[in-house]
Motif scaffolding. Structure first.
Motif, short mmCIF file in Angstrom:
data_model
loop_
_atom_site.label_atom_id
_atom_site.label_comp_id
_atom_site.label_asym_id
_atom_site.label_seq_id
_atom_site.Cartn_x
_atom_site.Cartn_y
_atom_site.Cartn_z
N CYS A 128 8.84 17.59 18.21
CA CYS A 128 9.14 17.71 16.77
C CYS A 128 9.15 19.15 16.30
CB CYS A 128 8.15 16.89 15.96
SG CYS A 128 6.50 17.58 15.87
N GLY B 102 10.38 11.96 11.68
CA GLY B 102 9.21 11.50 10.96
C GLY B 102 8.06 11.36 11.95
N TYR B 103 6.84 11.70 11.52
CA TYR B 103 5.70 11.75 12.43
C TYR B 103 4.56 10.93 11.84
CZ TYR B 103 3.13 14.20 16.21
OH TYR B 103 2.45 14.51 17.37
N MET B 104 4.13 9.88 12.57
CA MET B 104 2.96 9.09 12.18
C MET B 104 1.81 9.42 13.13
SD MET B 104 3.92 5.22 10.99
CE MET B 104 2.18 4.78 10.89
N ASP C 148 -4.07 7.39 9.03
CA ASP C 148 -3.00 7.25 8.03
C ASP C 148 -2.95 8.42 7.05
OD1 ASP C 148 -4.88 6.60 5.75
OD2 ASP C 148 -5.23 4.82 6.97
N ARG D 21 5.77 5.48 3.82
CA ARG D 21 5.80 6.89 3.41
C ARG D 21 6.68 7.71 4.36
NH1 ARG D 21 0.11 9.60 3.80
NH2 ARG D 21 0.58 9.21 5.98
N THR D 22 6.59 7.41 5.66
CA THR D 22 7.38 8.15 6.65
C THR D 22 8.85 7.74 6.58
OG1 THR D 22 5.44 8.22 8.10
CG2 THR D 22 7.56 8.75 9.09
N GLY E 56 5.62 12.63 0.43
CA GLY E 56 6.56 13.41 1.22
C GLY E 56 7.82 13.76 0.44
N LEU F 139 3.60 3.98 7.15
CA LEU F 139 4.94 3.85 7.73
C LEU F 139 6.01 3.94 6.65
CD1 LEU F 139 6.77 3.28 10.17
CD2 LEU F 139 6.50 0.85 9.68
N LEU G 177 11.60 8.50 14.74
CA LEU G 177 10.20 8.34 14.36
C LEU G 177 9.31 8.63 15.57
CD1 LEU G 177 8.61 7.46 11.83
CD2 LEU G 177 8.56 5.15 12.78
#
Length: 255
Positions: free
Chosen positions: A55, A80-82, A86, A148-149, A101, A146, A157
């Motif tokens: 990323c 997107g990074y999870m 959380d 939110r991402t 975000g 999730l 992802l």
């Protein structure tokens, strides 16, 4: 079909006053559009480091990461990074957490706000939009993270053990939820996990890393004989155990 992501010959070492610690060694693989790839490997081998390089948070000493043919840069908005936690903010409601975000990127457009409303309804959080994070279960918090991402509309992802803090039953249910969501959204993903069963149940392919410095030991395509496959139904497939034993053996051979 061209790859969405091309990882080519990645190598990285950490440098400290006491010396050099090799972390990644000549890692190469592709990710196709819509594909779900799981990454497993011995503890401490560099799985999270690899995600950070992919990323753009870390710069490799050698090699490249291309997405749709262009170089990935730090903070690349296409990803997107999870994370494992959380990181929902207790002083903001669930809805306000989901907007965070978009607020930072100044992208609170009617289209994206409408998309959030739809996801809240579909994924069972609409009634909890005004709740604080502490009022939600661990699984609901992960669904909020999730959304939110996904609200940022990433093309890829990255999931760094996002279920590891959950109890076993919740972990199974949430991984099934998120697997279904990503399939519905046709969102390609890369999952780092210590859990072999989780990797097999969710992924189209499983990439196995060696001990540090991490190199690619094998990439195993997962083709389970189950109709309308979901992460939970995958675990009941007759050939699930064979994949588990194969990956377990590979991990032990390279541990």
């Amino acid at each position: 079909m061209k790859p969405l992501l091309e990882v080519r010959d990645l190598s990285l070492s950490y440098h400290t006053p006491s010396g050099e610690t090799p972390a990644l060694s000549h890692i190469s693989f592709d990710l196709m559009p819509g594909e779900f790839l799981a990454i497993v490997g011995p503890s401490g081998c560099g799985k999270s480091t690899l995600l950070n390089v992919i990323c753009g948070l870390l710069e490799p000493e050698k090699g490249s990461v291309l997405m749709n043919g262009t170089q990935v840069t730090r903070g690349d908005p296409r990803m997107g990074y999870m994370l494992q936690k959380d990181h929902l903010l207790e002083w903001r409601s669930i809805y306000k957490n989901i907007l965070l975000g978009l607020e930072i990127r100044r992208q609170l457009t009617p289209e994206k706000l409408s998309s959030i409303e739809q996801m809240l309804r579909i994924y069972g959080l609409d009634k909890f939009r005004s709740a604080r994070p502490s009022q939600l279960s661990g699984g609901m918090r992960q669904r909020a993270a999730l959304i939110r991402t996904l609200a940022l509309k990433p093309e890829l992802l990255l999931l760094d053990e996002p279920f590891s803090a959950l109890d076993y039953q919740t972990r199974l249910n949430v991984s099934d939820d998120i697997g279904r969501i990503l399939k519905k959204e046709n969102k390609p993903a890369i999952l780092v996990t210590h859990d072999i069963s989780e990797a097999i149940s969710m992924a189209d392919r499983v990439l196995i890393l060696t001990k540090r410095p991490a190199a690619v030991a094998d990439i195993v395509p997962i083709e389970l004989s189950v109709k309308n496959r979901t992460p939970l139904s995958s675990r009941n497939a007759p050939d699930f155990k064979s994949y588990f034993n194969q990956i377990w053996k590979e991990l032990n051979d390279h541990a």
